[in-house]
Design an enzyme around this catalytic site. Structure first.
Site, PDB file in Angstrom:
ATOM      1  CB  CYS A   4      42.080  44.380  48.524  1.00  0.00           C
ATOM      2  SG  CYS A   4      43.747  43.712  48.637  1.00  0.00           S
ATOM      3  CB  SER A  31      44.319  39.427  52.000  1.00  0.00           C
ATOM      4  OG  SER A  31      43.540  38.271  52.252  1.00  0.00           O
ATOM      5  CB  VAL A  67      42.722  44.645  43.851  1.00  0.00           C
ATOM      6  CG1 VAL A  67      44.022  44.740  43.055  1.00  0.00           C
ATOM      7  CG2 VAL A  67      41.889  45.905  43.638  1.00  0.00           C
ATOM      8  CB  CYS A  68      44.212  40.208  46.267  1.00  0.00           C
ATOM      9  SG  CYS A  68      44.687  41.631  47.255  1.00  0.00           S
ATOM     10  CB  SER A  69      40.023  37.858  44.059  1.00  0.00           C
ATOM     11  OG  SER A  69      39.333  36.836  43.370  1.00  0.00           O
TER      12      SER A  69
END
Length: 216
Positions: A17, A101, A106-108
């Site tokens: 990420c 994750s 990016v995921c957040s």
């Protein structure tokens, strides 16, 4: 040795990420027994997906999930009591985001975007599926006020990822993808992101949801 393994796990998520995670992935190859490692070795790609992680090609296990397919209903861990539930049992349209994750750059960002969309589309179920433990997911959701989207975990057996074409063989993580399934769990929209450090097109997915599924 323990310290080395933990550092290795952190490096995997960092590559996925593009930012140092604030929470540990708490999964990965550390603690895998020989039988499980041998099982992973038997898993093969049955698709033409070209996915990279840090520009390095990775193997996505199984068949590529496509529009028109029916998603395989694999139970997922839904809370810190480690209770498992089939989230596909109800008759709701579902937006499902898979990612390496939760708590990385990016995921957040994308989880927060989808959480806001969930507050608008209250008749649609929004889920994020990762292999983070439920404890890590709860910490992230509490810290970031994620209360529209539900984070669920595939950390125990990885069967959701393996059976639906999202499991990264080399990393033990889920690849980044965004899909929408209808009330009968038929895939109506899906995007596999070609590079793990890039974002899924959330705006495009939400426009499809609004124009094709909610305006009937």
């Amino acid at each position: 040795m323990k310290k080395i393994l933990l550092l290795g796990a952190a490096a995997v998520v960092l590559a996925a990420c593009g930012n140092k995670p604030k929470i540990e992935n708490e999964t990965g190859k550390a603690g895998q027994n020989t039988e499980y490692t041998q099982y992973l070795d038997t898993l093969k790609a049955d698709n033409n997906l070209k996915i990279t992680m840090g520009k390095v090609p990775v193997t996505i296990v199984g068949k590529e999930l496509k529009v028109g397919d029916k998603i395989r209903e694999v139970p997922l861990v839904v809370n810190t009591k480690l209770e498992e539930k089939n989230i596909f049992e109800d008759k709701n349209i579902k937006v499902i985001y898979t990612a390496p994750s939760l708590d990385t750059k990016v995921c957040s960002l994308q989880t927060k975007q989808l959480n806001e969309a969930a507050k608008t589309h209250t008749n649609v179920k929004f889920y994020s599926v990762t292999v983070d433990t439920p404890f890590a997911q709860e910490r992230f959701c509490t810290a970031n006020e994620i209360n529209g989207l539900k984070a669920v975990s595939d950390f125990k057996y990885h069967q959701f990822g393996i059976q639906n074409g999202f499991f990264i063989k080399e990393k033990g993580l889920l690849t980044r993808a965004l899909m929408i399934v209808d009330e009968n769990n038929n895939v109506k929209y899906i995007e596999y992101v070609s590079e793990e450090g890039k974002e899924a097109d959330v705006d495009k997915a939400l426009k499809f949801l609004e124009n094709k599924l909610l305006k009937k």
